[in-house]
Design a protein around this motif. Structure first.
Motif, PDB file in Angstrom:
ATOM      1  N   VAL A 231     -36.777 -68.888  90.623  1.00 47.70           N
ATOM      2  CA  VAL A 231     -35.162 -69.100  90.472  1.00 47.70           C
ATOM      3  C   VAL A 231     -35.084 -67.694  90.476  1.00 47.70           C
ATOM      4  N   THR A 232     -33.739 -67.001  90.899  1.00 49.33           N
ATOM      5  CA  THR A 232     -33.839 -65.539  91.227  1.00 49.33           C
ATOM      6  C   THR A 232     -32.671 -65.497  90.992  1.00 49.33           C
ATOM      7  N   SER A 233     -32.003 -64.313  90.613  1.00 49.94           N
ATOM      8  CA  SER A 233     -30.773 -64.014  90.451  1.00 49.94           C
ATOM      9  C   SER A 233     -30.737 -62.624  91.427  1.00 49.94           C
ATOM     10  N   GLY A 234     -31.553 -62.380  92.429  1.00 45.65           N
ATOM     11  CA  GLY A 234     -31.579 -61.390  93.454  1.00 45.65           C
ATOM     12  C   GLY A 234     -30.965 -61.905  94.508  1.00 45.65           C
ATOM     13  N   GLY A 235     -29.778 -62.257  94.819  1.00 45.54           N
ATOM     14  CA  GLY A 235     -29.092 -63.339  95.628  1.00 45.54           C
ATOM     15  C   GLY A 235     -30.220 -63.609  97.151  1.00 45.54           C
ATOM     16  N   ILE A 236     -31.308 -64.382  97.107  1.00 44.35           N
ATOM     17  CA  ILE A 236     -32.020 -64.581  98.426  1.00 44.35           C
ATOM     18  C   ILE A 236     -31.310 -65.941  99.307  1.00 44.35           C
ATOM     19  N   THR A 251     -19.881 -66.914  91.200  1.00 48.75           N
ATOM     20  CA  THR A 251     -19.807 -68.312  90.052  1.00 48.75           C
ATOM     21  C   THR A 251     -20.581 -69.291  90.645  1.00 48.75           C
ATOM     22  N   ARG A 252     -21.801 -69.186  92.178  1.00 47.07           N
ATOM     23  CA  ARG A 252     -21.685 -69.820  92.389  1.00 47.07           C
ATOM     24  C   ARG A 252     -23.114 -69.522  92.499  1.00 47.07           C
ATOM     25  N   TRP A 253     -24.419 -70.786  93.123  1.00 48.15           N
ATOM     26  CA  TRP A 253     -25.671 -71.302  93.388  1.00 48.15           C
ATOM     27  C   TRP A 253     -26.296 -71.752  94.157  1.00 48.15           C
ATOM     28  N   GLY A 254     -27.244 -71.590  95.133  1.00 49.43           N
ATOM     29  CA  GLY A 254     -27.477 -71.977  96.046  1.00 49.43           C
ATOM     30  C   GLY A 254     -29.626 -72.613  95.506  1.00 49.43           C
ATOM     31  N   LYS A 255     -29.671 -74.120  96.606  1.00 49.16           N
ATOM     32  CA  LYS A 255     -31.307 -73.992  96.572  1.00 49.16           C
ATOM     33  C   LYS A 255     -31.115 -74.354  97.838  1.00 49.16           C
ATOM     34  N   TYR A 256     -32.374 -73.793  97.742  1.00 46.00           N
ATOM     35  CA  TYR A 256     -32.927 -73.890  99.478  1.00 46.00           C
ATOM     36  C   TYR A 256     -34.891 -74.278  99.579  1.00 46.00           C
ATOM     37  N   ASP A 257     -34.921 -74.811 100.529  1.00 40.80           N
ATOM     38  CA  ASP A 257     -35.575 -76.184 101.050  1.00 40.80           C
ATOM     39  C   ASP A 257     -37.171 -75.254 101.431  1.00 40.80           C
ATOM     40  N   VAL A 317     -26.591 -64.278  92.363  1.00 40.91           N
ATOM     41  CA  VAL A 317     -26.563 -62.625  92.664  1.00 40.91           C
ATOM     42  C   VAL A 317     -26.205 -62.500  91.106  1.00 40.91           C
ATOM     43  N   GLY A 318     -26.504 -61.604  90.516  1.00 37.59           N
ATOM     44  CA  GLY A 318     -26.512 -61.556  89.262  1.00 37.59           C
ATOM     45  C   GLY A 318     -25.887 -60.098  89.066  1.00 37.59           C
ATOM     46  N   THR A 319     -24.626 -59.314  89.891  1.00 39.58           N
ATOM     47  CA  THR A 319     -24.230 -58.182  89.481  1.00 39.58           C
ATOM     48  C   THR A 319     -22.703 -58.332  89.122  1.00 39.58           C
ATOM     49  N   GLY A 320     -22.527 -58.122  87.913  1.00 41.71           N
ATOM     50  CA  GLY A 320     -21.307 -58.210  87.695  1.00 41.71           C
ATOM     51  C   GLY A 320     -20.725 -59.294  86.759  1.00 41.71           C
ATOM     52  N   THR A 321     -22.380 -60.649  87.230  1.00 45.23           N
ATOM     53  CA  THR A 321     -21.784 -62.279  87.263  1.00 45.23           C
ATOM     54  C   THR A 321     -21.607 -61.878  85.413  1.00 45.23           C
ATOM     55  N   THR A 322     -20.492 -62.772  84.632  1.00 42.07           N
ATOM     56  CA  THR A 322     -20.281 -62.779  83.643  1.00 42.07           C
ATOM     57  C   THR A 322     -21.080 -63.387  82.635  1.00 42.07           C
ATOM     58  N   GLN A 323     -21.070 -63.162  81.236  1.00 39.34           N
ATOM     59  CA  GLN A 323     -22.526 -63.929  80.973  1.00 39.34           C
ATOM     60  C   GLN A 323     -21.912 -65.073  80.564  1.00 39.34           C
ATOM     61  N   GLU A 325     -20.369 -67.061  83.203  1.00 39.38           N
ATOM     62  CA  GLU A 325     -21.207 -67.539  84.558  1.00 39.38           C
ATOM     63  C   GLU A 325     -22.873 -68.032  84.637  1.00 39.38           C
ATOM     64  N   ALA A 326     -23.064 -66.949  83.830  1.00 43.79           N
ATOM     65  CA  ALA A 326     -24.428 -66.571  84.324  1.00 43.79           C
ATOM     66  C   ALA A 326     -25.712 -68.509  83.179  1.00 43.79           C
ATOM     67  N   ALA A 327     -24.312 -68.331  82.051  1.00 44.18           N
ATOM     68  CA  ALA A 327     -25.615 -69.516  81.422  1.00 44.18           C
ATOM     69  C   ALA A 327     -24.579 -70.558  81.860  1.00 44.18           C
ATOM     70  N   ARG A 328     -23.547 -71.337  82.817  1.00 45.90           N
ATOM     71  CA  ARG A 328     -22.863 -72.260  82.905  1.00 45.90           C
ATOM     72  C   ARG A 328     -24.081 -72.703  83.921  1.00 45.90           C
ATOM     73  N   MET A 329     -24.302 -72.086  85.234  1.00 47.73           N
ATOM     74  CA  MET A 329     -24.851 -71.988  86.374  1.00 47.73           C
ATOM     75  C   MET A 329     -26.663 -72.096  85.801  1.00 47.73           C
ATOM     76  N   GLY A 330     -27.269 -71.814  85.007  1.00 48.33           N
ATOM     77  CA  GLY A 330     -28.284 -71.718  84.568  1.00 48.33           C
ATOM     78  C   GLY A 330     -28.516 -73.122  83.785  1.00 48.33           C
ATOM     79  N   ARG A 331     -27.639 -74.343  82.911  1.00 43.67           N
ATOM     80  CA  ARG A 331     -27.340 -74.666  82.082  1.00 43.67           C
ATOM     81  C   ARG A 331     -27.467 -76.080  83.926  1.00 43.67           C
ATOM     82  N   GLU A 332     -26.565 -75.537  84.862  1.00 42.27           N
ATOM     83  CA  GLU A 332     -26.619 -76.576  86.158  1.00 42.27           C
ATOM     84  C   GLU A 332     -28.693 -76.450  86.719  1.00 42.27           C
TER      85      GLU A 332
END
Lengths: 350, 79
Positions: A231-236, A251-257, A317-323, A325-332
């Motif tokens: 998992v990364t917050s580095g925006g790859i 506010t969005r995340w993705g998963k990539y094959d 992406v972890g820059t400027g991301t609120t805690q 939103e990060a927590a919600r994305m983490g749960r998802e």
């Protein structure tokens, strides 16, 4: 005339953007960039500006601090300002690190400003004065004004009030002082108790900070049988950024094959790149494995050290991301990992 | 994110450059990386050196996942 020194990062010190975030510390006997604004508002004069790249401070902390403290050895100053750092995490940490060191060595007041979401607030609010600031440089004038007004009070030896009244983040330092109306402690305690019994709100005079800690998850027993996910917050992301993940304040995340891939292909190959707006993308675009180490994981998979690398990696992406939103994305993401029967996670952050 | 993943029951190791932030946020297993823009491979070094560093640090992270810890731990790296 009272003298001040201002600390700025490479951007506000007018050296440049992310591409020069590795800029080593320098001191100038002049007012650079935002230092001019401080100078206009201060009951005194800004004599020097210290400038250091955020990444330099992040990766060479001790060297950066030593160098700057050496610079300041021969400088006379009564107060030190750092920032404002807004919601920029690395800048906030840098202001905190250098501010704390300057305060310890030279025993002068140090004032900074950061947005509540800046991680520097939690880490350094007990060490230096940090005023709540805006999200971005649009609030420069406002934030600097708050810092300097308080600085002027200190320089003019005015009476300083508790944190809530002065407006800076509470440092958790207790001072003995007498209430203006002289209500004794016993009466105040009984009043609080009555309120508590009646189920009314009351304000403790001894607030205990709340720490949200998570229980340590038990170790993986048999790695050679485990499925591990990256998992990364580095925006790859794939070069076309199919989930339209935002470059900042995500506010969005993705998963990539990545099934069948020996490593992550780069931007030139039309495979993966970074969309993170908080760091220089050159290295990650050239080789995304420096952020999401698929190649190294494949090697350990082949050796049998791990059972399997999960077929998808997860990214935001972890820059400027609120805690929040990060927590919600983490749960998802955790929910998805559960469904995929993943056993453990390596999370890389930038 | 690390915390929510751990709260869901997964052992998780955070590989990060800003260790103070990882600590404050509440990560329990932490492995240091070398920088923000290139956590696991300095582009000014050779491909072999980058690979060695990345392979080593990812290995430390994997070992961290198998380590029983009682407290927040920053794991040592050699390169």
């Amino acid at each position: 005339m009272k003298k001040a020194v201002v600390y700025l990062n490479q951007f506000f010190g007018q050296i440049g953007g992310e591409e020069v975030a590795d800029h080593p510390p320098e001191i100038r006997e002049e007012k650079v960039g935002a230092a001019m604004l401080y100078d206009q508002l201060l009951d005194g004069e800004v004599t020097h500006t210290v400038i250091c790249g955020d990444n330099y401070m992040g990766s060479n902390k001790d060297k950066a601090i030593d160098t700057i403290l050496d610079f300041l050895e021969d400088v006379e100053f009564d107060i030190f300002f750092a920032g404002p750092a807004f919601q920029a995490g690395r800048y906030g940490i840098a202001c905190g690190e250098i501010g704390k060191a300057v305060k310890e060595k030279f025993n002068v007041p140090v004032i900074s400003s950061m947005n509540i979401e800046n991680p520097g607030v939690e880490i350094f609010k007990k060490d230096i004065y940090i005023f709540p600031g805006g999200h971005s440089a649009a609030k420069m004038k406002n934030d600097v004004t708050k810092m300097v007004e308080f600085g002027n009070k200190i320089l003019n030896n005015e009476e300083l009030l508790p944190a809530e009244e002065e407006g800076y983040y509470k440092r958790g330092i207790r001072h003995q002082y007498f209430l203006k109306d002289k209500t004794p402690a016993a009466e105040r305690a009984v009043e609080m108790l009555l309120k508590k019994i009646n189920g009314e709100d009351f304000e403790s005079e001894l607030p205990i900070p709340e720490l949200d800690r998570v229980d340590i998850a038990p170790a993986v027993e048999d790695l050679s049988d485990a499925k591990i996910a990256l998992v990364t917050s580095g925006g790859i992301v794939p070069v076309d950024n199919p989930d339209k993940i935002q470059s900042a304040s995500a506010t969005r995340w993705g998963k990539y094959d990545i099934s069948g891939m020996e490593k992550l292909g780069n931007r030139e190959d039309g495979a993966f790149k970074t969309i993170h707006a908080g760091y220089d993308p050159a290295a990650a675009d050239a080789d995304p494995n420096v952020v999401v180490p698929v190649d190294a994981m494949r090697a350990y998979e082949k050796e049998g050290k791990i059972g399997k690398l999960h077929n998808y990696f997860y990214s935001t992406v972890g820059t400027g991301t609120t805690q929040g939103e990060a927590a919600r994305m983490g749960r998802e993401i955790a929910q998805d990992l559960k469904e995929a029967e993943v056993q453990a996670v390596i999370l890389t952050s930038t | 994110m690390v915390k929510e993943i751990e709260r869901a029951g997964f052992p998780v190791v955070q590989m990060a450059n800003l260790i103070p932030v990882a600590k404050t946020v509440g990560s329990n297993r932490i492995v240091p990386t070398i920088s923000i823009p290139y956590p696991l491979g300095d582009p000014s070094t050779s491909k072999e050196e980058q690979w060695k560093l990345r392979y080593h640090r990812v290995g430390v992270a994997l070992d961290a996942l198998t380590s029983d810890i009682d407290d927040q731990t920053v794991f040592d790296v050699e390169i």
